[in-house]
Design a protein around this motif. Structure first.
Motif, PDB file in Angstrom:
ATOM      1  N   LEU A   1     -67.411 -16.892  45.152  1.00 37.02           N
ATOM      2  CA  LEU A   1     -66.597 -18.310  45.532  1.00 37.02           C
ATOM      3  C   LEU A   1     -66.457 -18.471  46.767  1.00 37.02           C
ATOM      4  CD1 LEU A   1     -64.285 -17.618  42.297  1.00 37.02           C
ATOM      5  CD2 LEU A   1     -65.741 -19.595  42.617  1.00 37.02           C
ATOM      6  N   ARG A   2     -65.978 -17.377  47.547  1.00 42.81           N
ATOM      7  CA  ARG A   2     -65.803 -17.711  48.962  1.00 42.81           C
ATOM      8  C   ARG A   2     -67.165 -18.343  49.732  1.00 42.81           C
ATOM      9  NH1 ARG A   2     -62.783 -11.941  50.853  1.00 42.81           N
ATOM     10  NH2 ARG A   2     -60.737 -12.518  50.364  1.00 42.81           N
ATOM     11  N   ASN A   3     -68.288 -17.796  49.350  1.00 41.74           N
ATOM     12  CA  ASN A   3     -69.442 -18.416  50.024  1.00 41.74           C
ATOM     13  C   ASN A   3     -69.689 -19.849  49.464  1.00 41.74           C
ATOM     14  OD1 ASN A   3     -70.090 -15.857  51.182  1.00 41.74           O
ATOM     15  ND2 ASN A   3     -71.312 -15.103  49.407  1.00 41.74           N
ATOM     16  N   ARG A   4     -69.514 -20.238  48.349  1.00 40.33           N
ATOM     17  CA  ARG A   4     -69.625 -21.298  47.899  1.00 40.33           C
ATOM     18  C   ARG A   4     -68.627 -22.255  48.326  1.00 40.33           C
ATOM     19  NH1 ARG A   4     -69.747 -25.647  47.511  1.00 40.33           N
ATOM     20  NH2 ARG A   4     -70.189 -27.227  45.753  1.00 40.33           N
ATOM     21  N   PHE A   5     -67.335 -21.909  48.373  1.00 35.80           N
ATOM     22  CA  PHE A   5     -66.137 -22.914  48.789  1.00 35.80           C
ATOM     23  C   PHE A   5     -65.331 -22.378  49.957  1.00 35.80           C
ATOM     24  CE2 PHE A   5     -66.804 -23.240  44.086  1.00 35.80           C
ATOM     25  CZ  PHE A   5     -67.149 -24.600  43.743  1.00 35.80           C
ATOM     26  N   PRO A   6     -66.221 -22.431  50.938  1.00 36.23           N
ATOM     27  CA  PRO A   6     -65.481 -21.582  52.230  1.00 36.23           C
ATOM     28  C   PRO A   6     -64.231 -22.441  52.713  1.00 36.23           C
ATOM     29  CG  PRO A   6     -67.412 -23.175  52.936  1.00 36.23           C
ATOM     30  CD  PRO A   6     -67.317 -22.983  51.327  1.00 36.23           C
ATOM     31  N   GLY A   7     -63.749 -23.559  52.328  1.00 32.47           N
ATOM     32  CA  GLY A   7     -62.516 -24.191  52.684  1.00 32.47           C
ATOM     33  C   GLY A   7     -61.507 -23.751  51.809  1.00 32.47           C
ATOM     34  N   LEU A   8     -61.734 -22.986  50.590  1.00 34.92           N
ATOM     35  CA  LEU A   8     -60.460 -22.390  49.865  1.00 34.92           C
ATOM     36  C   LEU A   8     -60.136 -21.007  50.005  1.00 34.92           C
ATOM     37  CD1 LEU A   8     -62.127 -23.614  46.365  1.00 34.92           C
ATOM     38  CD2 LEU A   8     -60.520 -24.904  48.031  1.00 34.92           C
ATOM     39  N   ALA A   9     -58.886 -20.815  49.704  1.00 34.50           N
ATOM     40  CA  ALA A   9     -58.307 -19.435  49.903  1.00 34.50           C
ATOM     41  C   ALA A   9     -58.623 -18.621  48.701  1.00 34.50           C
ATOM     42  CB  ALA A   9     -56.897 -19.347  50.300  1.00 34.50           C
TER      43      ALA A   9
END
Length: 301
Positions: free
Chosen positions: A272-280
């Motif tokens: 999820l971090r890789n796909r959505f880098p703007g999210l915490a």
């Protein structure tokens, strides 16, 4: 770019389609609104009171759990019972909940693959692969475009890219070590890599090179592991009679349900971090394993 729960669902749908879940299971969005904005995500194996405390304290918008909180039919949602109390708190705190359970078990690079990776197995492939490939809409079942790349870099793409996860599905994984291990070395390796405080086992192979694994309850794959000439099979929730082996040269290992599945919590976080880098995005700091081990040190085997 602003994200909502339906974007997360779309990404998960391409990785672990809900259509691949087992019949008894309950996956997908269990609590919340697909259009709810998301800024903070918490991944976990189980939803417990302590995990909900953590989610509230960290102002989490969405929990992604492996084990579904809603499993049986509910007649009411009140604070009077454990499940109702947790659901009540999630709803009041406006925290969404997604479950990715047997669909993530069946997915390429899912639960058993991350277990095999943790143990250092090479040449990983499904132990029991489904015959029919899964046909997944490129937009995640109408949830919007999601990002990623193929193979083990899946989920690292930029916003707007279409994720292309391997479409094969199945259960369990089999692979090999570069160098064989003696049984005692292998058991120590499993215990260390999975932080397991108690391992049950049977069998006495001379050495171990080929290993089959299944995160969680995998006794149904024992015969397949033997058929594919695995030297060891690592899983969990084995019953007493499972340990009576027709092939004593196979090491049958019960490493614990939590221990064999918890690596997927970090995998969910990282993908999820890789796909959505703007999210915490973080994984829970709570050990949700309900099992405790007592060892009487005055008695030796």
């Amino acid at each position: 770019m602003k994200y909502a729960i339906h974007h997360i669902l779309g990404f998960l749908e391409e990785w672990a389609p809900q259509s691949t879940k087992l019949e008894y299971d309950n996956v997908g969005l269990l609590v919340g609104d697909g259009n709810q904005p998301v800024e903070r995500i918490l991944t976990c194996l189980d939803v417990t009171p302590e995990v909900v405390d953590e989610a509230v304290e960290t102002r989490t918008d969405l929990i992604i759990a492996h084990h579904p909180l809603i499993f049986r039919k509910l007649s009411r949602i009140t604070p009077a019972d454990t499940t109702g109390s947790l659901l009540y708190r999630l709803i009041k705190a406006d925290i969404g909940l997604i479950a990715a359970h047997t669909n993530l078990d069946a997915a390429s690079e899912g639960v058993s693959f991350v277990l095999a990776e943790r143990l250092g197995l090479k040449n990983q492939r499904f132990l029991k692969q489904d015959e029919s490939p899964v046909d997944v809409p490129p937009s995640g079942a109408g949830a919007g475009r999601t990002g990623g790349h193929t193979s083990r870099d899946a989920g690292s793409g930029t916003a707007g890219e279409a994720a292309e996860f391997p479409k094969a599905t199945g259960f369990g994984v089999i692979g090999e070590f570069d160098q064989p291990l003696r049984p005692e070395e292998f058991l120590k390796h499993v215990a260390q890599q999975l932080d397991s405080r108690g391992i049950r086992y049977a069998g006495s192979p001379d050495e171990i090179t080929r290993v089959a694994v299944c995160g969680g309850s995998g006794s149904f794959l024992k015969d397949e592991a033997v058929r594919q000439k695995a030297d060891a099979f690592v899983t969990a929730d084995l019953k007493y009679h499972d340990f009576f082996l027709e092939a004593p040269d196979v090491l049958l290992v019960d490493a614990g349900h939590y221990e064999s599945e918890v690596p997927v919590v970090g995998l969910l976080r990282d993908r999820l971090r890789n796909r959505f880098p703007g999210l915490a995005i973080s994984s829970t700091q709570v050990n949700t394993n309900p099992v405790r081990y007592f060892q009487d040190k005055t008695k030796q085997e």
